[in-house]
Design an enzyme around this catalytic site. Structure first.
Site, mmCIF file in Angstrom:
data_model
loop_
_atom_site.group_PDB
_atom_site.id
_atom_site.type_symbol
_atom_site.label_atom_id
_atom_site.label_comp_id
_atom_site.label_asym_id
_atom_site.label_seq_id
_atom_site.Cartn_x
_atom_site.Cartn_y
_atom_site.Cartn_z
ATOM 1 C CD GLU A 1 -1.072 -2.339 -4.444
ATOM 2 O OE1 GLU A 1 -0.122 -1.531 -4.384
ATOM 3 O OE2 GLU A 1 -2.229 -2.081 -4.044
ATOM 4 C CG ASP A 2 2.286 -1.831 -1.653
ATOM 5 O OD1 ASP A 2 1.160 -2.223 -2.017
ATOM 6 O OD2 ASP A 2 2.436 -0.933 -0.794
ATOM 7 C CG ASP B 1 -3.983 -7.054 3.603
ATOM 8 O OD1 ASP B 1 -3.941 -8.225 3.993
ATOM 9 O OD2 ASP B 1 -4.167 -6.097 4.373
ATOM 10 C CG ASP C 1 3.323 3.567 4.782
ATOM 11 O OD1 ASP C 1 2.711 2.741 4.070
ATOM 12 O OD2 ASP C 1 2.739 4.420 5.471
ATOM 13 N NE ARG D 1 5.583 5.664 1.855
ATOM 14 C CZ ARG D 1 4.422 5.021 1.724
ATOM 15 N NH1 ARG D 1 4.395 3.821 1.208
ATOM 16 N NH2 ARG D 1 3.294 5.573 2.119
ATOM 17 C CE LYS E 1 2.620 9.518 -0.050
ATOM 18 N NZ LYS E 1 2.954 10.080 1.255
ATOM 19 N N GLY E 2 3.090 2.919 -2.158
ATOM 20 C CA GLY E 2 3.830 1.706 -1.816
ATOM 21 C C GLY E 2 4.597 1.035 -2.936
ATOM 22 C CG PHE F 1 1.424 -3.714 9.209
ATOM 23 C CD1 PHE F 1 0.359 -3.415 8.366
ATOM 24 C CD2 PHE F 1 2.429 -2.760 9.372
ATOM 25 C CE1 PHE F 1 0.304 -2.190 7.697
ATOM 26 C CE2 PHE F 1 2.374 -1.547 8.716
ATOM 27 C CZ PHE F 1 1.308 -1.263 7.878
ATOM 28 C CB VAL F 2 5.430 -6.717 5.796
ATOM 29 C CG1 VAL F 2 5.187 -8.134 6.299
ATOM 30 C CG2 VAL F 2 4.591 -6.427 4.560
HETATM 31 P P1 5GP Z 1 -5.954 -4.227 0.346
HETATM 32 O O1 5GP Z 1 -6.851 -3.213 -0.275
HETATM 33 O O2 5GP Z 1 -5.640 -5.414 -0.523
HETATM 34 O O3 5GP Z 1 -6.454 -4.637 1.721
HETATM 35 O O4 5GP Z 1 -4.623 -3.522 0.717
HETATM 36 C C1 5GP Z 1 -3.801 -3.050 -0.211
HETATM 37 C C2 5GP Z 1 -2.972 -1.910 0.315
HETATM 38 O O5 5GP Z 1 -2.915 -1.873 1.740
HETATM 39 C C3 5GP Z 1 -1.568 -2.117 -0.136
HETATM 40 O O6 5GP Z 1 -1.388 -1.471 -1.356
HETATM 41 C C4 5GP Z 1 -0.772 -1.481 0.977
HETATM 42 O O7 5GP Z 1 -0.590 -0.119 0.700
HETATM 43 C C5 5GP Z 1 -1.617 -1.636 2.203
HETATM 44 N N1 5GP Z 1 -1.185 -2.808 3.002
HETATM 45 C C6 5GP Z 1 -1.775 -4.001 3.100
HETATM 46 N N2 5GP Z 1 -1.097 -4.836 3.918
HETATM 47 C C7 5GP Z 1 -0.022 -4.134 4.324
HETATM 48 C C8 5GP Z 1 1.107 -4.444 5.158
HETATM 49 O O8 5GP Z 1 1.287 -5.536 5.719
HETATM 50 N N3 5GP Z 1 2.019 -3.446 5.327
HETATM 51 C C9 5GP Z 1 1.895 -2.214 4.750
HETATM 52 N N4 5GP Z 1 2.848 -1.334 5.000
HETATM 53 N N5 5GP Z 1 0.860 -1.900 3.962
HETATM 54 C C10 5GP Z 1 -0.077 -2.845 3.743
HETATM 55 MG MG MG Z 2 -0.496 0.202 -1.687
#
Ligand code: 5GP
Ligand code: MG
Length: 184
Positions: free
Chosen positions: A102-103, A106, A162, A168, A46-47, A155-156
């Site tokens: 993408e939001d 990470d 969210d 959100r 959803k982000g 963590f943001v």
């Molecule tokens: P990744 O697969 O790159 O580890 O993470 C991607 C997803 O994890 C992002 O689309 C997001 O939904 C969630 N995510 C990663 N870091 C954060 C963060 O700091 N805050 C939030 N709210 N979601 C995160």
């Molecule tokens: Mg996401």
């Protein structure tokens, strides 16, 4: 007056104004790359829904919008590493120039998985546009083509992101007070 939600925010990392200014720049760059390429803006739910809404309006190209929903966090603040599709594509993407919206990038698990997935579905090209990049935690060799802001290893929340489905609709990017997690 701060909203009830905003009282849970410890600090603001990126303001509303900074976000809007940066999205205008990203929209212009995407326009240059895609104005004759009929891109498909493909948001990761959803982000990304807030970023998607602003980005497509900042980029006036003939294009369409699609979403996919994945889950990897299951309410934790650290990725489990497994990516599951919870709502799949509703259209054929064969031959399309896909811009993944993408939001936050990470660990890279989500985007590494989705990039492969869209290529197996026949996408002609994959471009990654992420509002936030948190390079400190990357475990997959993946980089975004368009990045709004690089953020530190915290963590943001806000602007689509969210914590346990909340925050959100906070209009900026911020970090929660520690007691928010403690009281959860
Ligand atoms: P990744 O697969 O790159 O580890 O993470 C991607 C997803 O994890 C992002 O689309 C997001 O939904 C969630 N995510 C990663 N870091 C954060 C963060 O700091 N805050 C939030 N709210 N979601 C995160
Ligand atoms: Mg996401």
């Amino acid at each position: 007056m701060k909203s009830e939600m905003e009282q849970d925010i410890l600090k603001v990392l990126v303001t509303e104004e900074e976000i809007q200014r940066r999205i205008a720049e990203l929209g212009a760059e995407l326009y240059d790359q895609f104005h004759d390429k009929n891109p498909l803006f493909l948001g990761v739910l959803k982000g990304s829904f807030v970023f998607m809404a602003d980005l497509v309006r900042a980029c006036q190209v003939k294009s369409d919008v699609e979403f996919i929903a994945v889950s990897s966090y299951q309410n934790a603040t650290v990725s489990s590493g497994r990516v599951q599709i919870t709502h799949d594509l509703q259209q054929d993407i064969t031959g399309r120039n896909v811009v993944i919206v993408e939001d936050i990038l990470d660990s890279g698990n989500t985007l590494a998985f989705l990039k492969d997935y869209f290529l197996t579905k026949g996408a002609a090209s994959i471009t990654i546009a992420t509002l936030l990049d948190k390079p400190a935690r990357r475990t997959k060799a993946i980089t975004a083509d368009y990045v709004g802001f690089v953020v530190p290893d915290e963590f943001v929340v806000g602007y689509g992101l969210d914590y346990c489905q909340r925050y959100r609709n906070v209009p900026y990017i911020g970090v929660l007070k520690p007691e928010v997690y403690a009281n959860h």
